[in-house]
Motif scaffolding. Structure first.
Motif, PDB file in Angstrom:
ATOM      1  N   SER A  25      -0.306 -15.006 -44.401  1.00 11.11           N
ATOM      2  CA  SER A  25      -0.848 -13.144 -43.614  1.00 11.11           C
ATOM      3  C   SER A  25      -0.621 -12.385 -44.161  1.00 11.11           C
ATOM      4  O   SER A  25      -1.372 -11.464 -43.753  1.00 11.11           O
ATOM      5  N   ASP A  26      -0.283 -11.896 -45.413  1.00 14.07           N
ATOM      6  CA  ASP A  26      -0.452 -10.768 -46.211  1.00 14.07           C
ATOM      7  C   ASP A  26      -1.757 -10.445 -46.935  1.00 14.07           C
ATOM      8  O   ASP A  26      -1.685  -9.194 -47.520  1.00 14.07           O
ATOM      9  N   TRP A  27      -3.334 -11.256 -46.671  1.00  8.56           N
ATOM     10  CA  TRP A  27      -4.190 -11.190 -47.504  1.00  8.56           C
ATOM     11  C   TRP A  27      -4.303  -9.735 -46.052  1.00  8.56           C
ATOM     12  O   TRP A  27      -5.804  -9.278 -46.528  1.00  8.56           O
ATOM     13  N   LYS A  28      -4.288  -9.824 -45.043  1.00  7.90           N
ATOM     14  CA  LYS A  28      -5.232  -9.091 -43.945  1.00  7.90           C
ATOM     15  C   LYS A  28      -5.990  -7.802 -44.177  1.00  7.90           C
ATOM     16  O   LYS A  28      -6.531  -7.117 -43.500  1.00  7.90           O
ATOM     17  N   ARG A  29      -4.546  -7.020 -45.657  1.00 10.02           N
ATOM     18  CA  ARG A  29      -4.472  -5.710 -44.932  1.00 10.02           C
ATOM     19  C   ARG A  29      -5.740  -5.517 -46.208  1.00 10.02           C
ATOM     20  O   ARG A  29      -6.521  -4.539 -45.767  1.00 10.02           O
ATOM     21  N   ILE A  31     -11.465 -14.310 -39.805  1.00  7.89           N
ATOM     22  CA  ILE A  31     -11.158 -15.354 -40.798  1.00  7.89           C
ATOM     23  C   ILE A  31      -9.342 -15.191 -41.553  1.00  7.89           C
ATOM     24  O   ILE A  31      -9.015 -14.607 -40.515  1.00  7.89           O
ATOM     25  N   ARG A  32      -9.240 -16.488 -41.415  1.00  9.57           N
ATOM     26  CA  ARG A  32      -7.968 -16.757 -41.472  1.00  9.57           C
ATOM     27  C   ARG A  32      -7.630 -17.488 -42.041  1.00  9.57           C
ATOM     28  O   ARG A  32      -8.470 -18.015 -43.364  1.00  9.57           O
ATOM     29  N   SER A  33      -6.017 -17.842 -42.575  1.00  2.00           N
ATOM     30  CA  SER A  33      -5.602 -18.575 -43.154  1.00  2.00           C
ATOM     31  C   SER A  33      -5.519 -20.254 -43.191  1.00  2.00           C
ATOM     32  O   SER A  33      -5.118 -20.301 -42.027  1.00  2.00           O
ATOM     33  N   ALA A  34      -6.178 -20.610 -44.642  1.00  2.02           N
ATOM     34  CA  ALA A  34      -6.183 -22.161 -44.607  1.00  2.02           C
ATOM     35  C   ALA A  34      -4.665 -22.702 -43.949  1.00  2.02           C
ATOM     36  O   ALA A  34      -5.281 -23.964 -43.568  1.00  2.02           O
ATOM     37  N   GLY A  35      -4.266 -22.526 -44.454  1.00  4.43           N
ATOM     38  CA  GLY A  35      -2.256 -22.731 -43.868  1.00  4.43           C
ATOM     39  C   GLY A  35      -2.043 -23.725 -44.795  1.00  4.43           C
ATOM     40  O   GLY A  35      -0.556 -24.594 -45.337  1.00  4.43           O
ATOM     41  N   THR A  75     -10.987 -17.703 -53.500  1.00  7.16           N
ATOM     42  CA  THR A  75      -9.691 -16.863 -54.050  1.00  7.16           C
ATOM     43  C   THR A  75      -8.246 -16.981 -53.343  1.00  7.16           C
ATOM     44  O   THR A  75      -7.473 -16.991 -53.055  1.00  7.16           O
ATOM     45  N   TYR A  76      -8.164 -16.060 -52.083  1.00 10.06           N
ATOM     46  CA  TYR A  76      -7.408 -15.788 -50.917  1.00 10.06           C
ATOM     47  C   TYR A  76      -6.736 -17.455 -50.300  1.00 10.06           C
ATOM     48  O   TYR A  76      -5.478 -17.266 -49.663  1.00 10.06           O
ATOM     49  N   ASN A  77      -7.818 -18.330 -50.520  1.00  2.00           N
ATOM     50  CA  ASN A  77      -7.598 -19.386 -49.502  1.00  2.00           C
ATOM     51  C   ASN A  77      -7.552 -19.515 -48.243  1.00  2.00           C
ATOM     52  O   ASN A  77      -6.661 -19.124 -47.176  1.00  2.00           O
ATOM     53  N   LEU A  78      -8.096 -18.853 -47.312  1.00  2.00           N
ATOM     54  CA  LEU A  78      -8.951 -18.297 -46.323  1.00  2.00           C
ATOM     55  C   LEU A  78      -9.750 -19.139 -45.997  1.00  2.00           C
ATOM     56  O   LEU A  78     -10.538 -19.777 -46.594  1.00  2.00           O
ATOM     57  N   GLU A  79     -10.338 -19.251 -44.326  1.00  2.00           N
ATOM     58  CA  GLU A  79     -11.403 -19.677 -43.732  1.00  2.00           C
ATOM     59  C   GLU A  79     -12.144 -18.551 -42.708  1.00  2.00           C
ATOM     60  O   GLU A  79     -11.440 -17.666 -42.888  1.00  2.00           O
TER      61      GLU A  79
END
Ligand code: GDG
Length: 733
Positions: A584-588, A656-660, A642-646
């Motif tokens: 979850s470090d992309w959140k910032r 927006i969340r981590s694709a896991g 790029t961030y592998n998010l959904e």
């Protein structure tokens, strides 16, 4: 900017122009949004402003020139003199017959004359020479607007990477579909990318620019950062504001008060609708008049009760379009007045002249409704000035959705300037709006206009420029040096258990157009085989590729494999199994973007959870919320890969969340297995960042490409990776 640094402002026009009066050249203030805004910044001191003083070189003698230079220098202004031919081909030609209409989506008005381009290049070079004469190390250069799009690159070439260069475009940047019509589109983009920071009024323009850069130059971006030959260029939105404090101060002067009283007397018994623009087809003056005509026709009860004060200040009369437009406006005003005027009442009061600022402020005060309906406008400062002038909160702003300002002044009556019916209805609505409602809307808009004033805009921009420079030097400092490489090799030789994590595409081999062409060559296979054979080594290919490809390429080398960015793991000698990690470090970073949307969308808010972050807009205005949500989604599309998010769209919420899955989680598998004496991880993209972040402090982490990274070191290319790995193979022999 650091204290003591000089700021060099560069724009086509200086905030003053030289005109001839009684045969002598005299210096007068010049008009326009750019000049009005920047002059406030310039007056703060420690800046120098370079630009054209508005008079052809042929019209002044050598001694005049000397005198003009002296007068200007006393105000820290430095002139770039242009010949009649330059003015014709560069200013009226390239700038105002090509860029201005195209960037405002009037592609049918564009005149593609090749001679214009030559003049544009020539004048940009003349500006470069002027800057180079003034420039001293430590100076910060801030270039403005569409006249000087080649200047950033010209200066970069001369001054090198260290000098801070900012570029701000005051007009819209059009959709890439429109921009690509330009025959010199690549040169223009490359010119702008010479800057470290590229600023626009709105995020729409940012998006358009980024997609033009991607489509025409092939440079991708990460969160608005473009990596151009090892240098990071940041692209961002900085909505320009007005000099609020000064306007308020002026508003209270006896001159304005006197004029205001006089105007009130003149318009006694009438409700005043007001607009002011430079003469320009982008400002929608003709469409506005027609809408007003329709208003009078549809709502006869207002005849004799309202007056539309239409001020148009002369501009660019050297371009035929403008002469023609002036004629059209004259005729239309005549027609409306002819049709509806009665003895003692004219529906339109038309002034075609530059009016003193005191008169302008008195008009803002006396007007009940401001009718600001440009077809396209980068920002539009007039709307903000009107809002600021309504200190008693009583007045209504009708604002075109084609103005950048409509994204900030959301409490205005936002209209489509081409929709006459809608504009006519908005006028009626404005005149009938209850006092309390007017006051409420005005109050919200005033908060914004006051908070994001011109100083905040300039400071934000310059601060951001400073940050880019810091980011660039951090990147430079991390390039793998010979010393570090020697240390790495000797640590490798000394250790007994070694974990070597290698990405494949872009790391061991250069990226290619078609992924199926990236099959490993003999050298890579040989390096991997030798590394794997060395006792104590565990070699893992950590890739985004599928399992089948990895098996086919590396299956018999005695190495471990990670496929699909960490979704699958196959240990040496074992078989494939699934791994499901979360991060979850992309959140910032995403949060920063969402915060801007909150700022610009009253009523919306952010909700942060462990592995997701959401932007809720159910409390925002329905239409505004929907528009913003679409904008945000489109903006995020570029980031999710790029961030592998959904990105998940819910009921008036965007989540927006981590694709896991991640490479970071995958390598944990090896970290848990044993204590390694030596860890080396090399990768080239965002997915490898997860891996770098997971590794212990003593690991050697290397990112391929000179871009920001969590890795300790950067190397320029896969070629350097191979060289390093060969050195390891050799050392262990
Ligand atoms: C460009 C972009 C962007 C105008 N006539 C008179 C007069 N003005 C002043 C206004 C205002 C300024 O000029 C006009 O600014 P705008 O922003 O409305 O429009 P542009 O000149 O087209 O400016 C625009 C701007 O750059 C800034 O980036 O917002 O989108 O097109 O301050 O008050 N002032 C006086 N008499 C006039 O007759 N005193």
């Amino acid at each position: 900017m650091r204290p003591g640094n000089r700021l060099i402002l560069v724009s086509n026009r200086l905030p003053v122009k030289v005109v001839r009066k009684n045969g002598r050249p005299v210096v007068e203030p010049s008009t326009g949004g750019l000049a009005t805004g920047l002059v406030a910044v310039h007056r703060r001191g420690s800046s120098i402003w370079i630009g054209w003083p508005g008079i052809p070189l042929e019209e002044i003698s050598w001694s005049d020139r000397r005198r003009i230079e002296e007068v200007l220098a006393s105000k820290n202004l430095y002139p770039v003199f242009l010949t009649r031919q330059d003015i014709e081909d560069y200013y009226y030609g390239f700038c105002n017959k090509i860029i201005w209409p195209l960037f405002h989506y009037f592609s049918e008005k564009v005149r593609y004359e090749p001679g214009y381009w030559d003049a544009y290049v020539r004048v940009n070079k003349a500006f470069a020479e002027a800057v180079l004469q003034i420039y001293k190390p430590g100076d910060v250069i801030w270039i403005h607007d569409y006249h000087l799009m080649l200047l950033p690159e010209l200066l970069r070439r001369e001054l090198g990477d260290d000098v801070p260069i900012g570029y701000f475009l005051h007009i819209p940047f059009p959709s890439s579909e429109v921009f690509r019509l330009l025959p010199w589109r690549r040169e223009i983009l490359q010119g702008i990318l010479g800057a470290d920071l590229v600023g626009f009024h709105t995020y729409d323009y940012v998006r358009h620019f980024l997609s033009s850069v991607r489509r025409l130059l092939g440079f991708d971006h990460v969160l608005g950062r473009i990596y151009v030959s090892g240098r990071v260029v940041k692209v961002d939105a900085f909505p320009m504001g007005i000099n609020y404090e000064e306007l308020i101060k002026l508003l209270n002067t006896p001159e304005v008060e006197e004029r205001y009283r006089a105007l009130r007397e003149t318009f006694k018994g009438l409700r005043v609708i007001f607009s002011i623009d430079r003469l320009d087809y982008t400002k929608g003056i003709v469409q506005r008049l027609k809408a007003y005509e329709l208003f009078l026709e549809q709502y006869p009860e207002y005849r004799g009760k309202v007056v539309f004060v239409l001020v148009v200040s002369p501009s660019r009369m050297g371009v035929e379009e403008y002469v023609e437009l002036k004629k059209q406006i004259d005729e239309l005003v005549g027609k409306i007045n002819g049709k509806y005027a009665t003895p003692g009442w004219s529906p339109v009061l038309y002034m075609y002249r530059y009016i003193p600022v005191e008169e302008l402020l008195a008009l803002y005060r006396v007007a009940e409704v401001a009718l600001i309906t440009p077809l396209r406008d980068g920002m539009n400062l007039v709307s903000k000035e009107f809002v600021a002038s309504k200190v008693d909160g009583d007045g209504v702003l009708i604002l075109s959705e084609g103005a950048g300002a409509s994204l900030e002044l959301v409490e205005a009556l936002v209209v489509n300037p081409n929709n006459r019916e809608e504009v006519a209805r908005a006028i009626k609505m404005a005149l009938e709006m209850p006092r309390d409602e007017r006051a409420k809307r005005m109050w919200f808009m005033q908060l914004r206009v006051k908070r994001y004033d011109v100083f905040r805009w300039a400071d934000d921009f310059l601060e951001s420029l400073n940050e880019v420079k810091e980011e660039q030097s951090r990147l430079k400092a991390k390039v793998l040096t010979v010393d570090v490489e020697e240390r790495l090799v000797s640590d490798y030789v000394r250790s007994r258990s070694r974990l070597i994590l290698l990405d494949y595409d872009g790391t061991l081999t250069p990226l290619v157009e078609r992924p199926d062409l990236a099959r490993p060559d003999g050298e890579v296979v040989e390096i991997l085989r030798r590394l794997a054979e060395t006792p104590g080594n565990e070699v893992v290919i950590v890739s985004g590729r599928d399992r089948r490809t990895l098996d086919e390429w590396f299956g018999d080398l005695g190495i471990s494999l990670v496929a699909e960015h960490g979704a699958w793991i196959k240990e040496r000698g074992g078989s494939w199994r699934v791994a499901v990690p979360l991060k979850s470090d992309w959140k910032r970073e995403i949060r920063r973007i969402l915060e801007l949307y909150v700022d610009r969308t009253p009523g919306s808010f952010i909700e942060e959870k462990e592995f997701s972050i959401a932007w809720h807009y159910r409390r925002a205005g329905v239409e505004l919320g929907e528009t913003r949500a679409k904008e945000l989604k489109e903006f995020l599309t570029n980031l999710v890969a790029t961030y592998n998010l959904e990105v998940i769209e819910g009921n008036r919420v965007i989540e927006i969340r981590s694709a896991g899955i991640s490479k970071g989680r995958a390598v944990l598998n090896w970290l848990k297995k044993r204590k390694w004496d030596f860890i080396l991880a090399i990768g080239d993209d965002r997915t490898d960042e997860e891996m770098f972040a997971t590794l212990p402090e003593y690991a050697y982490t290397i990112r391929v490409g000179i871009v920001p990274s969590r890795a300790k070191y950067n190397v320029p290319s896969p070629y350097d990776v191979r060289r390093l790995l060969k050195a390891l193979v050799k050392a262990s022999e």
